[in-house]
Scaffold this motif. Structure first.
Motif, short mmCIF file in Angstrom:
data_model
loop_
_atom_site.label_atom_id
_atom_site.label_comp_id
_atom_site.label_asym_id
_atom_site.label_seq_id
_atom_site.Cartn_x
_atom_site.Cartn_y
_atom_site.Cartn_z
N GLY A 49 0.79 -1.23 0.00
CA GLY A 49 0.00 0.00 0.00
C GLY A 49 0.82 1.28 0.00
N TYR A 50 2.13 1.18 -0.16
CA TYR A 50 2.98 2.36 -0.10
C TYR A 50 2.58 3.36 -1.19
CZ TYR A 50 7.27 5.18 0.05
OH TYR A 50 8.18 6.20 0.15
N CYS A 51 2.31 4.58 -0.79
CA CYS A 51 1.74 5.57 -1.70
C CYS A 51 2.70 6.03 -2.79
CB CYS A 51 1.23 6.78 -0.91
SG CYS A 51 2.53 7.74 -0.08
N TRP A 353 -0.92 0.71 9.27
CA TRP A 353 -0.63 2.04 8.77
C TRP A 353 0.85 2.36 8.85
CZ3 TRP A 353 -4.45 5.07 6.65
CH2 TRP A 353 -5.77 4.64 6.87
N GLU A 354 1.28 3.27 7.98
CA GLU A 354 2.67 3.73 7.94
C GLU A 354 3.09 4.31 9.29
OE1 GLU A 354 5.31 6.68 5.01
OE2 GLU A 354 3.11 6.75 5.00
N ARG A 368 0.21 13.76 6.18
CA ARG A 368 1.51 13.27 5.70
C ARG A 368 2.32 14.46 5.19
NH1 ARG A 368 4.53 10.44 1.71
NH2 ARG A 368 5.39 8.49 2.57
N ARG A 374 -0.38 13.34 -1.55
CA ARG A 374 -0.24 12.19 -0.67
C ARG A 374 -0.25 12.69 0.78
NH1 ARG A 374 4.43 11.15 -4.38
NH2 ARG A 374 3.66 9.80 -6.07
N SER A 378 0.33 5.93 4.49
CA SER A 378 0.05 4.77 3.65
C SER A 378 -0.54 3.64 4.48
CB SER A 378 1.33 4.29 2.97
OG SER A 378 1.88 5.28 2.13
N CYS A 379 -1.40 2.86 3.88
CA CYS A 379 -1.92 1.67 4.54
C CYS A 379 -1.17 0.44 4.00
CB CYS A 379 -3.42 1.53 4.31
SG CYS A 379 -3.90 1.44 2.58
N TYR A 381 1.37 -1.12 5.16
CA TYR A 381 2.76 -0.65 5.12
C TYR A 381 3.61 -1.48 6.07
CZ TYR A 381 6.54 2.77 4.67
OH TYR A 381 7.73 3.39 4.40
#
Length: 401
Positions: A49-51, A353-354, A368, A374, A378-379, A381
């Protein structure tokens, strides 16, 4: 594929962590890719899920490796080798490696914190096998040389490029320590502590290899004294960068000041001050989800990335520091609160979550980078969530406290 999904979370920590840890194990598996030439072995990404896209490396992969070491040590070692694969002959080790259609891409300027040494140490602690330590020793000595040639501060100690370019080599994007400071090659508390840690590891690994380590023992001792005397403020009872340690208007209590505790550079008295009057202080760092990246009482605190939210990886490191100085009880407490809070957020949102709202608030209210598209953590993560390693460390600390 990773074998971590076979872990039995019922045997790791508390029952209320089980679903979260099983989900994390599946996320490890789903984030593992077959080698395609970019690395010598199958590799694990920062998380699905890393943005910012498909990526490997930086300190994120070390946090992932720490999850693997207890039950999947060979896969862990392969990830360390993957991480070291792109090291240059001069010792430079790239930070984030972006995986694109035409191969791996990374900056040849920006490095990252050398926390991989702790993963090697953890592997050795558990399995007492010096073969792997000896195999990666040349990589460590080259990286030390690179830091000495490229990141030595004018005033003693070491720096990250954050102080020169505000492009966040330290991994602390938009950190509050650099909001007002003038640019220059000035000693940063994190970079200086990390080089001390490399010296200490080099001395230990050379001993394991049966080689002389006098040079690195002396370097470690000298840098340890510099950290304890030049980067610690008796007025604030905290570690700071060299430009702020004697100037109250620049001083800020943020988690970076705990690196001497983590690395073992703090004196016993300084460690006690950090633990008793900071980590256990509800006006500073003790909250529902510890440890916030900036003290709750600081004017610069906000629910935004590295300016306040809690990152589980940093809680892990700080807990290790507490245990190192004989406070396994505090380490266990911090780990338990962080894992409990993460489990609560997992029940609410169904994801890892990040980073986290340190007051157990709504994750969607945590920012963030507000000036970008962004602007949420990120979810799914992995890179800053060594939750399995945290659970194992919690159990170890409970046994001795």
């Amino acid at each position: 594929m990773s074998e971590l999904s076979s872990i039995s979370s019922n045997a790791v920590g508390k029952p209320n962590w089980s679903s979260m840890l099983q989900y994390l194990a599946r996320l490890h598996q789903n984030s593992t890719y077959a080698t395609d030439g970019a690395f010598p072995y199958d590799w694990e990404s920062i998380g699905t899920g890393y943005c910012c896209g498909l990526a490997f490396g930086h300190w994120d992969i070390i946090h992932e490796v720490l999850d693997h070491i207890p039950e999947n040590p060979q896969f862990a070692c392969k990830q360390i080798i993957n991480d070291l694969y792109h090291q240059r002959s001069d010792g430079f080790l790239p930070g984030s490696i972006w995986i694109k259609d035409d191969g791996a891409d990374y900056s040849d300027i920006f490095g990252h914190p050398p926390l991989w040494i702790y993963a090697v140490d953890e592997y050795y602690r558990r399995y007492e096998s010096g073969e792997f330590v000896i195999a990666v020793l040349p990589n460590l000595l080259r990286q030390i040389s690179w830091f000495e040639n490229n990141r030595k501060a004018d005033d003693g100690g070491y720096f990250y490029l954050d102080i020169l370019t505000h492009e966040w080599e330290s991994g602390i994007d938009e950190g509050v320590r650099f909001k007002q400071v003038q640019q220059g090659k000035k000693a940063c508390i994190d970079a200086t502590s990390h080089v001390y840690a490399m010296y200490e590891s080099a001395a230990r690994w050379l001993s394991i290899a049966g080689q002389s380590n006098d040079q690195y023992v002396q370097k470690a001792q000298s840098l340890k004294e510099f950290i304890a005397t030049q980067l610690y403020s008796h007025e604030s009872g905290f570690f700071h960068d060299i430009w702020s340690v004697n100037d109250a208007k620049y001083r800020v209590r943020c988690f970076d000041g705990f690196w001497p505790l983590i690395c073992g550079a703090a004196t016993p008295e300084q460690a006690t001050e950090l633990i008793e009057n900071n980590l256990l202080n509800e006006e500073r760092f003790l909250c529902e989800h510890p440890v916030p990246t900036v003290a709750l009482c600081e004017p610069d605190f906000e629910h935004r990335m590295w300016r306040g939210p809690s990152w589980n990886s940093m809680t892990y490191w700080i807990a290790r520091g507490c245990a190192r100085y004989g406070r396994a009880d505090v380490a266990a407490m911090l780990l338990e609160k962080a894992l409990d809070a993460t489990a609560i957020q997992f029940e609410r949102t169904g994801t890892i979550w990040e980073y986290y709202h340190c007051g157990l608030g709504d994750q969607k209210t945590v920012e963030r980078k507000p000036d970008t598209s962004r602007n949420m953590p990120s979810c799914d993560y992995l890179g800053h969530n060594p939750l399995i390693a945290m659970a194992y460390l919690y159990m170890e600390c409970r046994e001795v406290s």
